[in-house]
Design a protein around this motif. Sequence first.
Motif, PDB file in Angstrom:
ATOM      1  N   VAL A 150      40.047  52.393  34.148  1.00  0.00           N
ATOM      2  CA  VAL A 150      40.044  51.010  33.672  1.00  0.00           C
ATOM      3  C   VAL A 150      41.276  50.775  32.814  1.00  0.00           C
ATOM      4  O   VAL A 150      41.471  51.443  31.798  1.00  0.00           O
ATOM      5  CB  VAL A 150      38.762  50.694  32.880  1.00  0.00           C
ATOM      6  N   LEU A 151      42.135  49.845  33.226  1.00  0.00           N
ATOM      7  CA  LEU A 151      43.360  49.532  32.498  1.00  0.00           C
ATOM      8  C   LEU A 151      43.178  48.379  31.524  1.00  0.00           C
ATOM      9  O   LEU A 151      43.866  48.292  30.511  1.00  0.00           O
ATOM     10  CB  LEU A 151      44.480  49.208  33.479  1.00  0.00           C
ATOM     11  N   GLN A 152      42.268  47.483  31.855  1.00  0.00           N
ATOM     12  CA  GLN A 152      42.032  46.325  30.984  1.00  0.00           C
ATOM     13  C   GLN A 152      40.638  45.776  31.255  1.00  0.00           C
ATOM     14  O   GLN A 152      40.206  45.700  32.404  1.00  0.00           O
ATOM     15  CB  GLN A 152      43.077  45.238  31.254  1.00  0.00           C
ATOM     16  N   THR A 153      39.933  45.411  30.204  1.00  0.00           N
ATOM     17  CA  THR A 153      38.619  44.799  30.363  1.00  0.00           C
ATOM     18  C   THR A 153      38.723  43.293  30.136  1.00  0.00           C
ATOM     19  O   THR A 153      39.719  42.802  29.621  1.00  0.00           O
ATOM     20  CB  THR A 153      37.591  45.386  29.377  1.00  0.00           C
ATOM     21  N   LYS A 154      37.706  42.581  30.526  1.00  0.00           N
ATOM     22  CA  LYS A 154      37.722  41.133  30.378  1.00  0.00           C
ATOM     23  C   LYS A 154      37.712  40.705  28.913  1.00  0.00           C
ATOM     24  O   LYS A 154      38.150  39.613  28.576  1.00  0.00           O
ATOM     25  CB  LYS A 154      36.516  40.526  31.117  1.00  0.00           C
ATOM     26  N   GLU A 185      32.571  44.397  33.589  1.00  0.00           N
ATOM     27  CA  GLU A 185      33.387  44.205  32.393  1.00  0.00           C
ATOM     28  C   GLU A 185      34.882  44.401  32.650  1.00  0.00           C
ATOM     29  O   GLU A 185      35.703  44.098  31.793  1.00  0.00           O
ATOM     30  CB  GLU A 185      32.936  45.178  31.306  1.00  0.00           C
ATOM     31  N   TRP A 186      35.230  44.908  33.817  1.00  0.00           N
ATOM     32  CA  TRP A 186      36.624  45.257  34.087  1.00  0.00           C
ATOM     33  C   TRP A 186      37.446  44.035  34.487  1.00  0.00           C
ATOM     34  O   TRP A 186      36.960  43.121  35.144  1.00  0.00           O
ATOM     35  CB  TRP A 186      36.709  46.288  35.207  1.00  0.00           C
ATOM     36  N   LEU A 187      38.706  44.060  34.117  1.00  0.00           N
ATOM     37  CA  LEU A 187      39.660  43.045  34.570  1.00  0.00           C
ATOM     38  C   LEU A 187      40.712  43.667  35.474  1.00  0.00           C
ATOM     39  O   LEU A 187      40.973  43.180  36.568  1.00  0.00           O
ATOM     40  CB  LEU A 187      40.335  42.360  33.377  1.00  0.00           C
ATOM     41  N   VAL A 188      41.324  44.764  35.030  1.00  0.00           N
ATOM     42  CA  VAL A 188      42.300  45.492  35.848  1.00  0.00           C
ATOM     43  C   VAL A 188      41.857  46.944  35.912  1.00  0.00           C
ATOM     44  O   VAL A 188      41.590  47.573  34.879  1.00  0.00           O
ATOM     45  CB  VAL A 188      43.722  45.390  35.268  1.00  0.00           C
ATOM     46  N   VAL A 189      41.775  47.481  37.116  1.00  0.00           N
ATOM     47  CA  VAL A 189      41.330  48.851  37.316  1.00  0.00           C
ATOM     48  C   VAL A 189      42.263  49.531  38.311  1.00  0.00           C
ATOM     49  O   VAL A 189      42.731  48.908  39.275  1.00  0.00           O
ATOM     50  CB  VAL A 189      39.869  48.875  37.816  1.00  0.00           C
ATOM     51  N   LYS A 190      42.571  50.804  38.067  1.00  0.00           N
ATOM     52  CA  LYS A 190      43.407  51.571  38.988  1.00  0.00           C
ATOM     53  C   LYS A 190      42.527  52.557  39.735  1.00  0.00           C
ATOM     54  O   LYS A 190      41.788  53.338  39.123  1.00  0.00           O
ATOM     55  CB  LYS A 190      44.516  52.310  38.233  1.00  0.00           C
ATOM     56  N   ILE A 191      42.616  52.523  41.053  1.00  0.00           N
ATOM     57  CA  ILE A 191      41.841  53.429  41.899  1.00  0.00           C
ATOM     58  C   ILE A 191      42.846  54.320  42.615  1.00  0.00           C
ATOM     59  O   ILE A 191      43.622  53.850  43.455  1.00  0.00           O
ATOM     60  CB  ILE A 191      40.982  52.651  42.898  1.00  0.00           C
TER      61      ILE A 191
END
Length: 291
Positions: A285-289, A209-215
């Motif tokens: 998670v910064l943004q989901t789809k 479901e993630w679009l942008v994620v910070k690791i």
Amino acid sequence: MKVTNLNVFPVKSCKAVNPDEVTIDEYGVVGDRRFMLVDAGGRFISQRKCPKLATVTARFINEDEQLLHLSQPDMKDFLHKPIYSTVRREVGIWRNQVHVVDQGDKVAGWFSAILGPGYEHVRFTSSAEKLVGYKHEVDEKFIPQALKDKLPSIKIGLTDGAPVSLVSTESLADLNSRLQPITGECVNLSRFRMNIEISGCSKPFEEDEWLVVKIGSVPFLAYRDAERCKMTAVDQKTGLVDKYGPLEVLRSYRAPMGPTHARFGQLLIPLQIGGVVRKGDEVTVLQTKKS
């Protein structure tokens, strides 16, 4: 959610090494899939045809990647000094033609002895990017138009589909809950050969479901689902192939586009170059789809 394990594969289709941290460059994880084997026809060789490659360990023994240590249980260890030459050859990875540097007869002979009859003319090659800036394209149709201009790189070296890959232990648990009643055994995440393994998701396949994620401090675009192949049937410790493996189970419930498109994990493109990802890093998670 946190990073629980990191995998780097210096040689495509050989064993992983598990550092405590990895640096992200324009090709993805530094040191990942920098070398690969090709056959006499110039096509890349993987565990799909040669599962015994799973028993080969390759690791750089210095930080500048100038000495590669190769080992395999039936062979004497081999130290290889990488050749970075302007003399290149064109070989194939799936539909892409890529430029590589042949690494010479001695290391090729070492691999031929492992693979056996039919592979007398195998060649060991390296990505040529250190000298000629070689990159090949990812499939841009999966990248949202609004994010294309923000990507520092949408190129890859010798990986199959994207610079970085990720999967969760929760997704593995769901798969094993379906596999174990059939085979009597579970598999581990080494079967899927992903760079970043995480845990703490609220549900299986949440990463889809993630679009942008910070690791840690590094942001990534979740570029697309990772499509799986028969390599998931290869035991990464022994090189033996299961008669019934994870792929058959994934095809039964994780293949909405048909049985040749079974999905497990996510392919990532870094949105920042030069960052470091470490074991224990927080995953945000910064943004989901859908957002």
